[in-house]
Design a protein around this motif. Structure first.
Motif, PDB file in Angstrom:
ATOM      1  N   GLU A  15     -12.362 -56.736 -86.420  1.00 13.30           N
ATOM      2  CA  GLU A  15     -11.992 -57.177 -87.770  1.00 13.30           C
ATOM      3  C   GLU A  15     -11.145 -56.111 -88.466  1.00 13.30           C
ATOM      4  OE1 GLU A  15     -11.763 -59.792 -91.075  1.00 13.30           O
ATOM      5  OE2 GLU A  15     -12.128 -60.067 -88.928  1.00 13.30           O
ATOM      6  N   ARG A  18      -7.719 -56.500 -86.996  1.00 18.29           N
ATOM      7  CA  ARG A  18      -7.053 -57.712 -87.491  1.00 18.29           C
ATOM      8  C   ARG A  18      -6.519 -57.497 -88.908  1.00 18.29           C
ATOM      9  NH1 ARG A  18      -7.619 -61.960 -90.592  1.00 18.29           N
ATOM     10  NH2 ARG A  18      -9.674 -61.408 -91.395  1.00 18.29           N
ATOM     11  N   ARG A  19      -7.344 -56.923 -89.759  1.00 15.66           N
ATOM     12  CA  ARG A  19      -6.934 -56.702 -91.151  1.00 15.66           C
ATOM     13  C   ARG A  19      -5.848 -55.635 -91.247  1.00 15.66           C
ATOM     14  NH1 ARG A  19     -10.120 -58.976 -95.274  1.00 15.66           N
ATOM     15  NH2 ARG A  19     -11.754 -60.294 -94.404  1.00 15.66           N
ATOM     16  N   GLN A  21      -3.524 -55.133 -88.952  1.00 14.92           N
ATOM     17  CA  GLN A  21      -2.302 -55.814 -88.521  1.00 14.92           C
ATOM     18  C   GLN A  21      -1.757 -56.715 -89.628  1.00 14.92           C
ATOM     19  OE1 GLN A  21      -3.715 -57.651 -84.885  1.00 14.92           O
ATOM     20  NE2 GLN A  21      -2.949 -55.961 -83.638  1.00 14.92           N
ATOM     21  N   GLU A  22      -2.645 -57.425 -90.319  1.00  9.92           N
ATOM     22  CA  GLU A  22      -2.207 -58.265 -91.440  1.00  9.92           C
ATOM     23  C   GLU A  22      -1.551 -57.419 -92.522  1.00  9.92           C
ATOM     24  OE1 GLU A  22      -5.513 -60.447 -93.034  1.00  9.92           O
ATOM     25  OE2 GLU A  22      -5.409 -61.980 -91.468  1.00  9.92           O
TER      26      GLU A  22
END
Length: 112
Positions: A15, A18-19, A21-22
């Protein structure tokens, strides 16, 4: 030495990745948006802003404690950098180089 990562620790690492990369895909706010730019720059420097509720949904007290304990373990293993406000409350999580390597082994990128 091989690191043993629990399923919950794996979720935290993935997570965070993912965050991160966002966040990298979001353009920097214009210069005249001072507050947004300050917040953006802080997240770029310290990693995505952390909120257990936003990241993992509602948890009871026992689940919250386990999550925080696992975050501390990941920090102790050198996989995460944890930024804290007032020395106590977690504000940002960021993968270390070692953490990035661990995540790449957990979630290998598919090649064409």
């Amino acid at each position: 030495m091989k690191i043993q990562i629990t399923p919950l620790q794996k979720v935290v690492l993935l997570e965070t990745q993912r965050r991160t990369q966002e966040l990298a895909e979001i353009p920097r706010p214009p210069a005249d948006w001072h507050c947004q730019r300050i917040a953006y720059d802080a997240e770029i420097e310290h990693g995505p802003q952390y909120s257990g509720l936003d990241w993992f949904g509602p948890k009871n007290a026992s689940q919250q404690y386990k999550l925080l304990r696992d975050i501390r373990k990941l920090e102790a293993l050198g996989l995460l950098t944890v930024n804290k406000a007032d020395g106590r409350r977690i504000t940002n999580l960021q993968l270390t180089t070692r953490g990035l390597n661990a995540v790449s082994q957990l979630n290998p990128v598919l090649e064409d």
